[in-house]
Design a protein around this motif. Structure first.
Motif, PDB file in Angstrom:
ATOM      1  N   LYS A  83       2.651   4.942  -7.851  1.00 33.82           N
ATOM      2  CA  LYS A  83       1.613   5.974  -7.833  1.00 33.82           C
ATOM      3  C   LYS A  83       1.904   7.053  -6.798  1.00 33.82           C
ATOM      4  CE  LYS A  83      -2.457   5.116  -6.317  1.00 33.82           C
ATOM      5  NZ  LYS A  83      -3.796   4.505  -6.213  1.00 33.82           N
ATOM      6  N   LEU A  84       2.686   6.702  -5.774  1.00 35.36           N
ATOM      7  CA  LEU A  84       3.100   7.696  -4.777  1.00 35.36           C
ATOM      8  C   LEU A  84       4.369   8.413  -5.213  1.00 35.36           C
ATOM      9  CD1 LEU A  84       2.540   5.574  -1.526  1.00 35.36           C
ATOM     10  CD2 LEU A  84       0.959   7.170  -2.634  1.00 35.36           C
ATOM     11  N   VAL A 115       6.480   2.718  -4.247  1.00 36.03           N
ATOM     12  CA  VAL A 115       5.177   2.556  -4.880  1.00 36.03           C
ATOM     13  C   VAL A 115       5.046   3.614  -5.958  1.00 36.03           C
ATOM     14  CG1 VAL A 115       2.682   2.676  -4.536  1.00 36.03           C
ATOM     15  CG2 VAL A 115       4.134   1.519  -2.836  1.00 36.03           C
ATOM     16  N   LYS A 156       0.804  -1.213   0.000  1.00 31.87           N
ATOM     17  CA  LYS A 156       0.000   0.000   0.000  1.00 31.87           C
ATOM     18  C   LYS A 156       0.840   1.266   0.000  1.00 31.87           C
ATOM     19  CE  LYS A 156      -3.844  -2.216   2.440  1.00 31.87           C
ATOM     20  NZ  LYS A 156      -4.684  -2.205   3.670  1.00 31.87           N
ATOM     21  N   ASP A 157       2.048   1.173   0.568  1.00 36.63           N
ATOM     22  CA  ASP A 157       2.877   2.365   0.670  1.00 36.63           C
ATOM     23  C   ASP A 157       4.344   1.970   0.640  1.00 36.63           C
ATOM     24  OD1 ASP A 157       3.471   1.389   3.266  1.00 36.63           O
ATOM     25  OD2 ASP A 157       1.857   2.583   4.152  1.00 36.63           O
ATOM     26  N   ASP A 183      -2.550   0.677  -9.725  1.00 35.08           N
ATOM     27  CA  ASP A 183      -2.822   0.249  -8.352  1.00 35.08           C
ATOM     28  C   ASP A 183      -1.520   0.263  -7.560  1.00 35.08           C
ATOM     29  OD1 ASP A 183      -1.581  -2.449  -8.151  1.00 35.08           O
ATOM     30  OD2 ASP A 183      -3.097  -3.086  -9.595  1.00 35.08           O
ATOM     31  N   SER A 184      -1.650   0.164  -6.249  1.00 37.84           N
ATOM     32  CA  SER A 184      -0.484   0.363  -5.380  1.00 37.84           C
ATOM     33  C   SER A 184       0.521  -0.780  -5.439  1.00 37.84           C
ATOM     34  CB  SER A 184      -0.935   0.565  -3.931  1.00 37.84           C
ATOM     35  OG  SER A 184      -1.678  -0.559  -3.478  1.00 37.84           O
TER      36      SER A 184
END
Length: 341
Positions: free
Chosen positions: A228-229, A226, A46-47, A239-240
Motif C-alpha cells: 500500500k506504500l 509494504v 506497518k512500514d 492492509d499493511s
C-alpha cells in the motif's frame, strides 16, 4: 513448445487421452467454506522498516533450524471456520480437468497472459487445445478473490483447504472426470499439500524443488516492500500486511534468467499481472509439514534450470532430490534443465 511438452507429459502421466472440451471460458465466483486452525503471528508490519526486519528473520542462516526465528507464537486452540468467495475462471465442460494454482507475487494471469503476442506463453489455451478443461483462480487476498486479513486468513493451511474445496467443486459442479493439480512455486506447495489430503489423478509442480534451503536469495532479492506504500493507487485498499517486490528489476531477478526472457514480458508481469502476497503466507508454509508420502498420484516436476527460490539459481542436481520425497507416488518424473528462471 515448453507448454506443449508439459501437456504431453501430463497426458502420459494420467494414462488417459483427454476428452473433448469446449474452448469457452467464463469467470465464476465460487464460495468455499474452510475450517482449520490458524497460526498466531508474533510480528507486526506497518512500514518498510518492518518489511526489512521480516526479510532478515526469513533469511538468517538458521531460519530452517529448530531454533529458527519464525514470527509465530503458537496456533489457535480450535479450528476457525471461514467462507471465501474465490474468483476463478472455468474453461471447458468437464472431463479431464486441470486446476491451476499460481505463486507468490502473482495472480491467475500468470497462466493466461493477455498482452499482445502472449499466445506462446498461454498455458490455459495450450491445455484447452489438447482437450482439457481448466479451472484457474486467484488465491485468497489476490486479484478477483476477497482481500482477506493478511495475518489471520491468508495462511498456507487455509489456502490448502481452499484448493481442496475447489477440487470438490470441480468434481461436483464442473463435471470433472479426472483432476490434475498444477502449481507454480508457492502454488506447488499448496497443490502438494492438497494432494496429500484429497484424491487427485495427477500432480504437476513447477518452480518447485521440495527444499527451502535456497529460499533466502528469493526473499532478499525481492526487496520486500509494504504494497500500500509502494503503490497507493493500485494497492492502497490493502492492509499493511500485504507485501510486494521493491521494483521491476528485483522482481526480474527472482523470476527471470537472462538471456532466456523478453524484457517486455517482465515489464508486463510487474505492471499488470503481479499481485502482493500476505505476511502470513510464508511463515505458515515454513511451519507446516506436508506428508508427501501420502500422495499416491503420478507426479511431474517441471523446472526451469535457473530458478532462484527453488534451487538458488541452478536446479540441476537439486530437483532429483524429489524422488526421496514422493515415496508413495505411482510414478515420479522430473525435468531440471529447462532454459528459464
Amino acid at each position: 513448445m515448453l507448454l506443449n511438452r508439459l501437456i504431453l507429459i501430463f497426458a502420459a502421466a494420467v494414462q488417459a487421452l483427454p476428452q473433448p472440451a469446449s474452448a469457452s471460458c467464463r469467470d465464476v465466483q465460487i464460495p468455499i467454506t474452510v475450517s482449520t486452525t490458524r497460526f498466531i503471528l508474533s510480528t507486526s508490519l506497518k512500514d518498510d522498516w518492518d518489511a526489512a526486519a521480516l526479510s532478515l528473520n526469513l533469511t538468517r542462516r538458521d531460519f530452517s533450524k529448530s531454533s529458527d526465528p519464525l514470527p509465530i507464537s503458537g496456533s489457535t486452540a480450535a479450528a476457525v471456520k471461514s467462507t471465501y468467495t474465490v474468483g476463478a475462471t472455468l474453461c471447458g465442460n468437464g472431463g479431464p480437468t486441470l486446476i491451476l494454482t499460481h505463486g507468490i507475487i502473482e495472480s491467475k494471469l500468470y497462466w493466461r497472459p493477455n498482452f499482445p503476442g502472449s499466445e506462446k506463453y498461454n498455458f490455459v489455451d495450450a491445455a484447452i487445445a489438447q482437450g482439457y478443461s481448466v479451472l484457474y483462480y486467484d488465491r485468497i487476498g489476490v486479484g478477483s478473490s476477497p482481500k482477506v486479513n493478511s495475518f489471520t486468513d491468508a495462511q498456507f493451511q487455509v489456502e490448502v483447504a481452499v484448493l481442496e474445496g475447489l477440487v470438490n467443486y470441480a468434481k461436483t459442479k464442473a463435471h470433472a472426470s479426472k483432476i490434475a493439480l498444477v502449481g507454480h512455486s508457492y502454488g506447488s506447495y499448496i497443490s502438494s499439500a492438497a494432494a496429500s489430503h484429497v484424491a487427485v489423478d495427477s500432480l504437476v509442480l513447477t518452480g518447485y524443488s521440495g527444499t527451502f534451503d535456497y529460499f533466502p536469495p528469493f526473499i532478499a532479492g525481492a526487496g520486500f516492500r509494504v504494497a500500500k506504500l509502494q503503490n497507493p493507487a493500485r494497492w492502497g485498499q490493502l492492509d499493511s500486511g500485504y507485501i510486494t517486490s521493491s521494483d521491476l528489476y528485483a522482481e526480474t531477478y527472482v523470476y527471470y534468467a537472462a538471456p532466456y526472457f523478453e524484457r517486455s514480458v517482465a515489464e508486463w508481469t510487474y505492471n499488470v499481472a503481479s499481485e502482493p502476497f500476505a505476511v502470513g503466507e510464508l511463515p505458515s508454509l515454513l511451519a507446516t509439514t506436508v506428508d508427501y508420502s501420502a500422495i499416491k498420484a503420478p507426479v511431474l516436476v517441471l523446472q526451469g534450470q535457473f530458478d532462484v527460490s527453488a534451487c538458488g539459481g541452478n536446479c540441476v542436481g537439486v530437483v532429483n532430490g524429489t524422488k526421496d520425497i514422493f515415496t508413495g507416488a505411482k510414478v515420479l518424473e522430473y525435468v531440471d534443465n529447462l532454459p528459464a528462471g
